[in-house]
Design an enzyme around this catalytic site. Sequence first.
Site, PDB file in Angstrom:
ATOM      1  N   SER A  25      11.378   1.085   5.488  1.00  0.00           N
ATOM      2  CA  SER A  25      10.468   2.234   5.468  1.00  0.00           C
ATOM      3  C   SER A  25      10.129   2.725   6.583  1.00  0.00           C
ATOM      4  O   SER A  25       9.833   1.867   7.557  1.00  0.00           O
ATOM      5  CB  SER A  25       9.426   1.822   4.649  1.00  0.00           C
ATOM      6  OG  SER A  25       8.369   3.050   4.694  1.00  0.00           O
ATOM      7  N   GLU A  78       7.186   3.497   7.136  1.00  0.00           N
ATOM      8  CA  GLU A  78       5.645   2.734   7.446  1.00  0.00           C
ATOM      9  C   GLU A  78       5.803   1.798   8.333  1.00  0.00           C
ATOM     10  O   GLU A  78       4.803   1.580   8.790  1.00  0.00           O
ATOM     11  CB  GLU A  78       5.410   2.399   5.993  1.00  0.00           C
ATOM     12  CG  GLU A  78       4.792   3.618   4.896  1.00  0.00           C
ATOM     13  CD  GLU A  78       3.835   4.503   5.426  1.00  0.00           C
ATOM     14  OE1 GLU A  78       2.874   3.949   6.011  1.00  0.00           O
ATOM     15  OE2 GLU A  78       3.786   5.556   5.012  1.00  0.00           O
ATOM     16  N   TYR A  80       1.663  -2.909   3.424  1.00  0.00           N
ATOM     17  CA  TYR A  80       2.878  -2.553   3.035  1.00  0.00           C
ATOM     18  C   TYR A  80       3.824  -2.547   4.390  1.00  0.00           C
ATOM     19  O   TYR A  80       5.067  -2.888   4.144  1.00  0.00           O
ATOM     20  CB  TYR A  80       2.853  -1.366   2.254  1.00  0.00           C
ATOM     21  CG  TYR A  80       4.105  -0.598   2.005  1.00  0.00           C
ATOM     22  CD1 TYR A  80       5.116  -0.994   0.841  1.00  0.00           C
ATOM     23  CD2 TYR A  80       4.632   0.522   2.637  1.00  0.00           C
ATOM     24  CE1 TYR A  80       6.244  -0.812   0.711  1.00  0.00           C
ATOM     25  CE2 TYR A  80       5.756   0.880   2.403  1.00  0.00           C
ATOM     26  CZ  TYR A  80       6.739   0.481   1.418  1.00  0.00           C
ATOM     27  OH  TYR A  80       7.975   1.161   1.134  1.00  0.00           O
TER      28      TYR A  80
END
Length: 318
Positions: A126, A128, A150
């Site tokens: 991801s 992120e 996360y």
Amino acid sequence: MSKTALITGITGQDGAYLSQFLLGKGYRVIGLVRSYLNPRLEGLAYLGIDKDVELEYCDLQDHSQIINLVARLKPDEIYNLAAQSSVSTSFAQPISTIHFNIISVLYLLEAIKLVNPKIRFYQASSSEMYGKPASLPILENSVLHPLSPYGISKASAHWIAINYREVHNLFTSCGILFNHESFLRSENFFVKKVLRQSIEIKKGLRDCLEVGNIDIRRDFGYAKEYVKAMWLMLQQDTPDDYIICSGKSISLREIIEHIFSRLGIPLEKLVVKKELFRPTEIMDNYGDNSRARTRLNWEYSLSFFDVLDILLDEELRN
Ligand code: NAP
């Protein structure tokens, strides 16, 4: 002979669209669900493929069950999409998010190593992971600086997948996906929430739209197009990691204004609440998808305003 794909997280947004895509390519698609009792099959049913995918119950935290399943089902490709996928939830549930998102990847890769090292593995990484980018656009080798549990879990899982490629010679490819949306996105994600609640305002069922920091900018795309890149990654001669993104960022404010304007809702209905701001926030991010375009021949040309129009029409129809 048709190939067999094993998909974890088949009940999620990407699992459903990837299944649809792979079935279209003639694959036998087997999805792992965490419970036989009440698997969330609405996404597969919405796409009309719930009868075409085979389901197997599997606890991705039970290594022996994964090993037995991989040995019995003999997949050619495993797409690992299962994860606690919400950044906000990861602040409320940091331990379970980090634990599950990392250990499930390790167990799957160990199972491949033990049962059949020729199985190709896709890991859902991801954007992120980059968190606070030192510079933009983000490239595959940009420095990782996750800002949420996360992001930390995805960064660890990403490096585990790379490590099994480098040390054990497994075919593991990581798709570093930036935000991508669809009708099947869960309600707790921003774009879906704005679409649903704006329609409720339009219908007089809700008074206003309450939001946090909407001056942040993100690189958003369309899930249906992004899942094609996952498959392409596993069809290459060698494994690698690829950023999948639109290449442009758009502010959350612009998204709301576009939807409000399409529905004829006045901007007074928008309420910004400080208490909805996240503990850590990335102000802007967008990626560079050149590697995917040139090496995978992956094509993407939609602006996010086009995607919003598709999603709003679909939301209104349903
Ligand atoms: P999603 O809609 O939230 O789906 C997540 C899937 O993971 C669901 O099938 C869910 O199963 C499963 N799952 C969650 N926790 C689990 C657990 N403890 N045990 C077993 N299964 C579990 O996510 P998505 O949008 O399809 O994303 C797919 C993957 O891409 C995820 O790994 C996500 O982190 C990653 N990703 C997504 C985006 C994006 O913008 N969508 C961007 C970058 C990366 P249940 O139905 O049983 O809950």
